[in-house]
Scaffold this active site. Sequence first.
Site, PDB file in Angstrom:
ATOM      1  N   SER A 255      58.886  60.885  45.722  1.00 49.71           N
ATOM      2  CA  SER A 255      58.439  62.243  46.007  1.00 49.71           C
ATOM      3  C   SER A 255      57.092  62.538  45.345  1.00 49.71           C
ATOM      4  O   SER A 255      56.150  61.797  45.581  1.00 49.71           O
ATOM      5  CB  SER A 255      59.544  63.211  45.560  1.00 49.71           C
ATOM      6  N   HIS A 396      66.618  63.274  50.814  1.00 48.34           N
ATOM      7  CA  HIS A 396      65.500  63.030  49.912  1.00 48.34           C
ATOM      8  C   HIS A 396      66.039  62.544  48.560  1.00 48.34           C
ATOM      9  O   HIS A 396      66.610  63.330  47.800  1.00 48.34           O
ATOM     10  CB  HIS A 396      64.785  64.384  49.761  1.00 48.34           C
TER      11      HIS A 396
HETATM   12  C1  GTR Z   1      58.702  69.460  46.827  1.00 47.44           C
HETATM   13  C2  GTR Z   1      57.291  69.232  47.335  1.00 47.44           C
HETATM   14  C3  GTR Z   1      57.178  67.844  47.864  1.00 47.44           C
HETATM   15  C4  GTR Z   1      57.760  66.809  46.926  1.00 47.44           C
HETATM   16  C5  GTR Z   1      59.014  67.297  46.228  1.00 47.44           C
HETATM   17  C6  GTR Z   1      59.442  66.492  44.996  1.00 47.44           C
HETATM   18  O1  GTR Z   1      58.929  70.736  46.393  1.00 47.44           O
HETATM   19  O2  GTR Z   1      57.049  70.179  48.319  1.00 47.44           O
HETATM   20  O3  GTR Z   1      55.834  67.554  48.179  1.00 47.44           O
HETATM   21  O4  GTR Z   1      56.814  66.389  46.023  1.00 47.44           O
HETATM   22  O5  GTR Z   1      58.885  68.580  45.772  1.00 47.44           O
HETATM   23  O6  GTR Z   1      58.637  65.999  44.230  1.00 47.44           O
HETATM   24  O7  GTR Z   1      60.661  66.425  44.799  1.00 47.44           O
END
Ligand code: GTR
Length: 416
Positions: A255, A396
């Site tokens: 991420s 995710h």
């Molecule tokens: C979210 C962000 C993403 C990603 C994610 C993370 O809020 O919008 O770009 O980086 O966090 O790091 O878990």
Amino acid sequence: MRTLFALLLATTALAQTPRPGVNYDEAKVGNHPLPDLKLTTAEEWTKTRRPEIIKLFEDHVFGKTPSDIGTPKFEVTATKTDALGGLATRKFIHISLPNRPAWPGMDVMLYTPNATQSAPCFVGLSFGGNHAVSQETDVPLNTRWQRDNKEKNIINHRATEASRGTESSRWPLEMILKRGFAVATAYYGDIEPDHADGWKEGLRAAFSKDGANTVWKDGEWGAIGAWAWGLSRIADYLETDKQVDSKHLAVIGHSRLGKTSLWAGAQDERFGFVISNNSGEGGAALMRRDFGETTAIITKAFPHWFTPKYTRYASNAAACPIDMHMFIALAAPRPIYIASAAEDHWADQKGEFLSGKFASPVYALFGKKGVVVDEQPAIDTPVGDFIGYHNRTGKHDVTDYDWTQYLNFASRHWGK
Ligand code: GTR
């Protein structure tokens, strides 16, 4: 208002829920031509084009990493030769900068397999700290700022005993060590706490001549740049450790830390294998595609991750002289792996695949094959030669499935 918005977005659960006003319709992604890679020859790419593209990323996206930060000092603070039930040796290494005492430094945790003399190593930052990565109860608790999180028992911005192991499912240490690989990790907040003012207590303020009063200018680095710098300092240490085969270092991140591993891999060619796990917007996902998170959303929620100039592309990504196929291409000719998750629409899985596909011609200059296929493969179907790609079932996250592919890919390319 902006802080509230940032706070809301920072909640991963929310970030993964389709939100009104965010496009998830493939028919509406827009069809902007990508910036030209300007391919000539492998030599020309290495000598001229690659440095030009690095400079574009410095100027427009992440800012330039200062080259004169100072020489890091390494102190091995503890060694345990029978970690993980005898499978591994575990070391803690404190990295500091004697000439920047305002920076508290970072604590690296290194596991090397006892069955291997000198092991290739995965290097990555964690969201929760070493005690969250490992389930071993004698790992020191990280004492620095963390985002409050009831589920992870982070209270008043500090980890607690109950925070131990809360990130361990993303770091299957035994599985990695049993395959003969080492793991080196540190808490990203040791380098810079991840909030709008975090830089004031982190490396960037310690380095800047105006300290906590710095007004960041276009082209100067943001938090992702600082975190990526930290990854390179871990590599510096690993080059001094005989239990690590420092000619085979892989940089990994999930991420926001996947955006970070891509930027670290782009700048530091000692990382011979680069891994982007669900890095999404500002990472592997093409910025010109309006699908899931956009440049507008990310620069509003997390301006501190980037150089100020990046915010200018919020309403006009197509005006930015780079797109993320160029980011992936910066790894060439080294192996790189892009992983998506089927429920992670926020990260735009197809945009992540396409950046690999459109970076593949750069690998061809070196006589190497990239993702090989033309269409995004079916779920749970890994593809690719020097650019690996898969779209895993689920949300995710980083799972054993993801790690299995990275381990297989590393073994194949490194003959391990
Ligand atoms: C979210 C962000 C993403 C990603 C994610 C993370 O809020 O919008 O770009 O980086 O966090 O790091 O878990």
